[in-house]
Motif scaffolding. Structure first.
Motif, mmCIF file in Angstrom:
data_model
loop_
_atom_site.group_PDB
_atom_site.id
_atom_site.type_symbol
_atom_site.label_atom_id
_atom_site.label_comp_id
_atom_site.label_asym_id
_atom_site.label_seq_id
_atom_site.Cartn_x
_atom_site.Cartn_y
_atom_site.Cartn_z
ATOM 1 N N LEU A 251 27.604 8.153 14.447
ATOM 2 C CA LEU A 251 27.014 8.614 15.504
ATOM 3 C C LEU A 251 26.214 7.907 16.234
ATOM 4 N N LEU A 252 26.628 6.738 17.227
ATOM 5 C CA LEU A 252 25.892 5.829 17.527
ATOM 6 C C LEU A 252 26.699 4.935 18.640
ATOM 7 N N SER A 253 25.982 3.789 19.180
ATOM 8 C CA SER A 253 25.841 4.108 20.740
ATOM 9 C C SER A 253 26.930 2.999 20.609
ATOM 10 N N GLN A 254 28.214 2.755 21.281
ATOM 11 C CA GLN A 254 29.131 1.456 20.660
ATOM 12 C C GLN A 254 29.324 0.715 22.527
ATOM 13 N N TRP A 255 29.439 -0.363 22.337
ATOM 14 C CA TRP A 255 28.813 -1.812 22.869
ATOM 15 C C TRP A 255 30.446 -2.499 23.550
ATOM 16 N N THR A 256 31.249 -2.210 22.837
ATOM 17 C CA THR A 256 32.906 -3.669 22.877
ATOM 18 C C THR A 256 34.209 -2.489 23.657
ATOM 19 N N TYR A 257 34.717 -3.226 24.467
ATOM 20 C CA TYR A 257 35.675 -2.036 25.359
ATOM 21 C C TYR A 257 36.238 -0.864 25.408
ATOM 22 N N VAL A 261 34.975 2.801 25.655
ATOM 23 C CA VAL A 261 35.650 3.441 26.442
ATOM 24 C C VAL A 261 35.888 5.008 26.093
ATOM 25 N N HIS A 262 35.773 5.059 25.091
ATOM 26 C CA HIS A 262 36.215 6.154 24.165
ATOM 27 C C HIS A 262 34.834 7.464 23.978
ATOM 28 N N GLU A 263 33.433 6.416 23.666
ATOM 29 C CA GLU A 263 32.548 7.366 23.573
ATOM 30 C C GLU A 263 32.307 7.740 24.924
ATOM 31 N N LEU A 264 32.168 7.386 26.076
ATOM 32 C CA LEU A 264 31.129 7.577 27.254
ATOM 33 C C LEU A 264 32.290 8.526 27.918
ATOM 34 N N LEU A 265 33.913 8.024 28.023
ATOM 35 C CA LEU A 265 34.627 8.944 29.341
ATOM 36 C C LEU A 265 35.358 9.103 28.527
ATOM 37 N N GLN A 539 46.956 -9.092 -0.657
ATOM 38 C CA GLN A 539 46.782 -9.619 0.274
ATOM 39 C C GLN A 539 47.253 -9.036 1.800
ATOM 40 N N GLU A 540 47.531 -7.120 0.872
ATOM 41 C CA GLU A 540 47.157 -7.213 2.026
ATOM 42 C C GLU A 540 46.863 -5.443 1.841
ATOM 43 N N VAL A 541 46.050 -4.289 2.831
ATOM 44 C CA VAL A 541 46.041 -3.374 2.296
ATOM 45 C C VAL A 541 45.591 -2.194 3.839
ATOM 46 N N LEU A 542 46.193 -0.647 3.659
ATOM 47 C CA LEU A 542 46.307 -0.176 3.367
ATOM 48 C C LEU A 542 45.264 1.019 3.338
ATOM 49 N N ILE A 543 44.360 0.856 4.584
ATOM 50 C CA ILE A 543 42.898 1.515 4.871
ATOM 51 C C ILE A 543 43.518 3.175 5.025
ATOM 52 N N PHE A 544 43.138 4.317 4.457
ATOM 53 C CA PHE A 544 43.288 5.551 5.389
ATOM 54 C C PHE A 544 42.309 6.507 4.528
ATOM 55 N N MET A 545 41.528 6.709 6.269
ATOM 56 C CA MET A 545 40.096 7.144 6.267
ATOM 57 C C MET A 545 40.649 8.811 6.582
ATOM 58 N N VAL A 546 40.682 10.057 5.582
ATOM 59 C CA VAL A 546 40.763 11.164 5.318
ATOM 60 C C VAL A 546 39.255 11.561 6.385
ATOM 61 N N GLY A 547 39.434 11.970 7.748
ATOM 62 C CA GLY A 547 38.653 12.445 8.696
ATOM 63 C C GLY A 547 38.160 12.051 9.772
ATOM 64 N N GLY A 548 38.842 11.118 9.378
ATOM 65 C CA GLY A 548 38.812 10.150 10.464
ATOM 66 C C GLY A 548 37.950 9.000 10.819
ATOM 67 N N MET A 549 37.933 7.619 11.952
ATOM 68 C CA MET A 549 38.008 6.689 11.662
ATOM 69 C C MET A 549 37.150 6.201 13.014
ATOM 70 N N THR A 550 36.299 5.416 13.624
ATOM 71 C CA THR A 550 35.424 4.869 15.156
ATOM 72 C C THR A 550 36.444 3.846 15.339
ATOM 73 N N TYR A 551 36.298 3.881 16.440
ATOM 74 C CA TYR A 551 36.469 2.043 17.214
ATOM 75 C C TYR A 551 35.736 1.094 16.929
ATOM 76 N N THR A 576 42.111 10.607 12.545
ATOM 77 C CA THR A 576 42.282 11.350 13.673
ATOM 78 C C THR A 576 40.689 9.270 14.347
ATOM 79 N N VAL A 577 40.707 9.243 15.731
ATOM 80 C CA VAL A 577 39.514 8.153 16.233
ATOM 81 C C VAL A 577 38.540 9.304 16.297
ATOM 82 N N HIS A 578 37.343 9.440 16.000
ATOM 83 C CA HIS A 578 36.117 10.164 16.524
ATOM 84 C C HIS A 578 35.573 9.189 17.580
ATOM 85 N N ASN A 579 34.925 9.472 18.020
ATOM 86 C CA ASN A 579 34.166 9.030 18.962
ATOM 87 C C ASN A 579 31.954 10.721 18.810
#
Length: 590
Positions: A251-257, A261-265, A539-551, A576-579
């Motif tokens: 739900l937050l505005s984003q400030w990295t490229y 882009v995903h949030e606004l465009l 030493q290595e981690v795979l994180i799987f996020m049910v419902g989608g992650m964000t940039y 998925t990747v959410h905005n």
């Protein structure tokens, strides 16, 4: 080095595509590549159309279609008289509908040979059905290539699977199966067999997914990799979490490229639509932003740059291009050798011109939207809501902003939801009701105001796990984090927030992830245990996020990997990747 050794999704998929275009070394000459909707997206994530067509692929099409559009280019089948001698390379997901299309294709084959590659595990029943249907014996090979996910960045992988915020109902078994198969594919593509599977205890679907993955690994020999064949020999942890634990980050505005882009465009399948934006030329109405090697080195280098850094980088990019253009301008072409040098450099200059124009156009539109939407003012308040406790002060500010015409309707909705998430259990109890009434007066449609209640049902304090706003136990650590933020001047107020995911990662890599919040699946039968105190640090981690992650989460994971390079690596995958727009759209279905 085997590309899977690096735990790099882009490298893994590219290695499969390299094998595909030669039918794994068993088909020479011009070929046809037949894809489905999902594998089309997967291929386009790492290879451009020109790359594919330049490697003895005559054309690319959808299985079952007579033509398709890829990347804005129309690809049409030729008459069978012209393609009957060609070999078809088929790359599809192992679904019943795809098998049906393949059987239909084989009943009246248009090509001399078929080399079939599935993007995941194929059931024996579907294989038998396929074998029985190949009456003309055109199928020369059938293989499983574990490429059932979209590599967005080298450490960010998505299934591009929507409507997964709540998918543990009977009506959504298909969505669950897609997530299970996608996660299986990620493990198989990496040749990783986890020494432990942990899951978010507050999520039923995370628990079920962990159990089903454990069963697959325990019972299927395909997960028993040979040592020295690219298989992981260190401590590899699979951690399954749920978007439900952190409804604030989307739900937050984003400030990295990349995130901005995903949030606004919108950034979908590596494409950005600028059509309708002021002062954008026709050739820039749809552009590609990809981290894959050879696509856009500027974007790959600056996708995690903040807005201020990005402006400086694009300005330097423009200045460098202007200097090179001036060096090769007509006035400097005084000899045949100068002309030859210019012609040698022309394709590179033309490509650089497009890159510069693309990023200048995107930056210009981002800057315009920041101004017209008063996003700096909105974002500063969002960060305050997410990171500090001040109900009376926040309520006064919120009511003021809900009355301001300069604040856009979607932003008023997000602010109201952020307030409700933080103060749902605080007094006065009627504050959230008052906020919802103010949202309506401020122009938010009643159907959208209802999302305040929807987000509390989905991820309120009685549903989600602990950690979103901390607890009394970590007051000191929060104060220290706030102090360090102010001392370091973290680009300011716009980047105070840290997703819950990062606290989870920090605890996991230190071996301090609590067993009551993140149990472990272990032993025969997939027994759940909360006794994990002696578990080794991974030493290595795979994180799987049910419902989608964000940039935002992807950016933080990337920064974590850079800081810990050579010691530990984390890869983030999910539905998925959410905005904020996609997250709110999915909330409407709850």
């Amino acid at each position: 080095m085997d590309p899977t050794d690096a735990l790099d999704g882009i490298a893994s998929i590219r290695s499969y595509i390299d094998r595909l275009v030669t039918a794994d070394g068993r088909a020479t000459g011009m070929k046809v590549l037949l894809l489905d909707a999902t594998t089309t997206q997967i291929v386009s994530c790492v290879s451009s159309q020109s790359e594919i067509l330049g490697r003895q692929i005559y054309l690319v099409s959808r299985l079952g279609d007579q033509g398709t559009k890829n990347g804005g280019h129309s690809l049409e089948f030729k008459e069978e008289a012209h393609t009957g001698h060609m070999k078809a390379v088929v790359f599809i997901r192992p679904t019943q509908s795809n098998i049906g299309l393949l059987i239909q294709e084989l009943s009246q084959p248009r090509f001399s040979e078929y080399h079939i590659f599935f993007s995941g595990i194929v059931s024996p029943s579907l294989l038998n059905l396929l074998a029985e249907s190949d009456e003309k014996e055109r199928v020369k090979q059938v293989q499983e290539f574990y490429a059932d996910f979209l590599p967005i960045n080298e450490d960010l992988w998505s299934l591009n699977c929507r409507n997964t915020l709540q998918m543990d109902t009977k009506q959504q078994n298909m969505l669950y199966d897609r997530n299970l198969m996608g996660l299986q594919s990620m493990l198989l593509a990496m040749k990783r067999r986890p020494y432990a599977i942990r899951y978010q205890g507050s999520s039923r679907v995370a628990k079920k997914l962990a159990g089903d993955i454990h069963e697959s690994i325990s019972n299927d020999d395909i997960f028993h990799f040979r040592r020295g064949a690219g298989a992981n020999t260190g401590n590899f942890l699979l951690l399954i979490v749920d978007r439900m634990d952190d409804p604030v980050t989307p739900l937050l505005s984003q400030w990295t490229y990349q995130a901005m882009v995903h949030e606004l465009l919108g950034l979908n399948n590596s494409r950005v639509i600028l059509r309708g934006a002021p002062n954008v030329s026709k050739d820039l109405e749809e552009v590609v932003l990809s981290s894959a090697p050879g696509h856009d080195t500027f974007f790959a280098s600056h996708r995690n740059s903040n807005f201020g850094e990005l402006g400086e980088a694009i300005q330097k990019l423009l200045q460098d291009y202007q200097a090179r253009s001036k060096e090769h301008s007509a006035g400097n072409l005084r000899s045949i050798e100068d002309m030859q040098n210019f012609m040698d450099k022309y394709p590179e200059l033309r490509s650089q011109s497009h890159t510069v124009s693309k990023h200048v156009a995107i930056m210009g539109e981002l800057a315009r939207l920041v101004e017209v939407c008063s996003l700096m003012d909105v974002s500063a308040f969002e960060q305050d809501l997410a990171c500090s406790e001040d109900q009376a002060g926040h309520l006064r500010q919120l009511m003021t902003k809900l009355d301001q015409a300069s604040i856009k309707i979607p932003d008023k909705l997000r602010l109201g939801m952020l307030y409700a998430l933080r103060y749902e259990n605080s007094s006065p109890k009627n504050a959230i009701s008052a906020v919802k009434e103010a949202m309506k007066r401020g122009g938010v449609p009643p159907s959208n105001v209802a999302l305040v209640d929807a987000v509390l049902r989905y991820a309120g304090s009685s549903v989600r796990g602990p950690g979103l706003y901390g607890s009394n136990k970590d007051t000191a650590s929060k104060l220290m984090k706030s102090f360090m933020t102010s001392v370091q001047g973290v680009s300011n107020v716009y980047s105070q927030h840290s997703p819950v995911l990062m606290d989870t990662i920090e605890a996991a890599v230190k071996g301090k992830l609590r067993g009551d919040t993140h149990p472990m699946i272990s032993g025969s039968g997939g027994r759940t245990t909360t006794f994990v105190e002696n578990l080794a640090s991974p030493q290595e981690v795979l994180i799987f996020m049910v419902g989608g992650m964000t940039y935002e989460e992807a950016t933080k994971v990337s920064e974590f990997n850079q800081t810990n390079a050579g010691r530990i690596r984390v890869v983030l995958g999910g539905s998925t990747v959410h905005n904020s727009t996609s997250f709110l759209e999915e909330l409407k279905t709850i």
